[in-house]
Design a protein around this motif. Sequence first.
Motif: not given
Length: 486
Positions: A189, A192-194, A213-214, A217-218, A220-221
């Motif tokens: 995290a 990836h600045d989460l 977390v994954e 990230l997906r 956010a992408a």
Amino acid sequence: MAHASDGHSLEFKLPDLGEGLTEAEIVRWLVEVGDVVAVDQPVVEVETAKAMVEVPCPYGGVVTARFGEEGTELPVGAPLVTVAVGGAAAVGAGPARDSGGGAAGTPVAETPAAERKAEGSGNVLVGYGTSEAPARRRRVRPGHQAATGASERANGRVRGAEPVDGPVRTAEPVDGPVPVISPLVRRLARQHDLDLRELTGSGPDGLILRADVEYALRAAAAQGGRTAETEAGTSRVPDAASAALSSASAASSAARSDGTRVPLKGVRGAVADKLSRSRREIPDATCWVDADATELMRARTAMNASGGPKISLVALLARICTAALARFPELNSTVDTEAREIVRLDRVHLGFAAQTDRGLVVPVVRDVHTRDAEALTAEFARLTEAARGGRLTPGELTGGTFTLNNYGVFGVDGSTPIINHPEAAMLGVGRIVPKPWVHEGELAVRQVVQLSLTFDHRVCDGGTAGGFLRYVADCVEQPAVLLRTL
């Protein structure tokens, strides 16, 4: 199912089985739903990153539910079984407990702590048993019932039981540290600045898993891709970025479909994590030397011909390491990075590499400096047999201060081993083979071995490391050198 009026159910959760362990895989259930179990009876066999462990339940009664199939990986704190205790035995036990109480008996939360403690065995293992541990609070979103987490766990929503729907974003701040399953998830995290405080974990009691977390990230992408398309005035549909991400992932998987995927977990995963950390944090260097081991082999043969217990070569090498560490204590140390201090250790706990069907493990022989060659031989044999049988305890796999790696058993001459973090050095020993050697001014065939030392350059310089290795080589070539230090 029905219970006597004075009975109730207790939930037994996966305990902390050792230092730093955050999860375990269910290998084999030892009980079925409806079985009557005694206090401290093993109910499940699990595999951690360190060992195979039979987990005993501290409660006696009737098993009313099991959580997770064999092969399921559960985080520490996830429910394992529920047991109906007190009153008459359960009748017609069903496959799962009711999350709302009622017919399932008194919910665990309503059972007084003192009463639960009295019903337990009192045998507190690592992190569980009848001792009361502070409960972790889970913050729920407004309007969300507090019973949701318990209901999800009752329905088997744990890691590996069914797909995770992903974290739920919440604007409500969380007080105190964020519950995360492992430091690896926290680092992912951070990279990836989460902000973990914006996530609600799908694990027990809101524990944030790697999948959470994954997923974030997906998401956010995908959101970033849709935003970029909108600003550029493209005519793609809103889900184009998500579709493209899925297509790319599918294409990537298809490209690798001809291979075999092996999960990086259990012992193999623990080894990978530890070696990666060692390479990342320790500025290591390696020096090596060839030594004539002919006299050492002769000395061992003479010792074993005396009629007493047989002495192993690794036991003699362990005695040599102990004598060398007494002369060069810098190498029996660890580095406290937060305090920026080198901690020199007073006792020598020697780890040794053992190859097993489950992967490479490093059992630890405690207080090597207090044992003779005979006692060391017996302890090495015991730990090696336990390692091959998967019976090593977490305590037998942790706490080493120096490691001996005899890779000569694999038929190789040399190696540059990776230090077993957080130790400061490792001695490698290659195979002992006949080679031409200049002995007493003449060419002769001698038993030659290559010795290598990988050391943490923060704790000492090359002069100290070279002195240590040279002393070890001298003891190998002339065992009488070792006798002068005993």
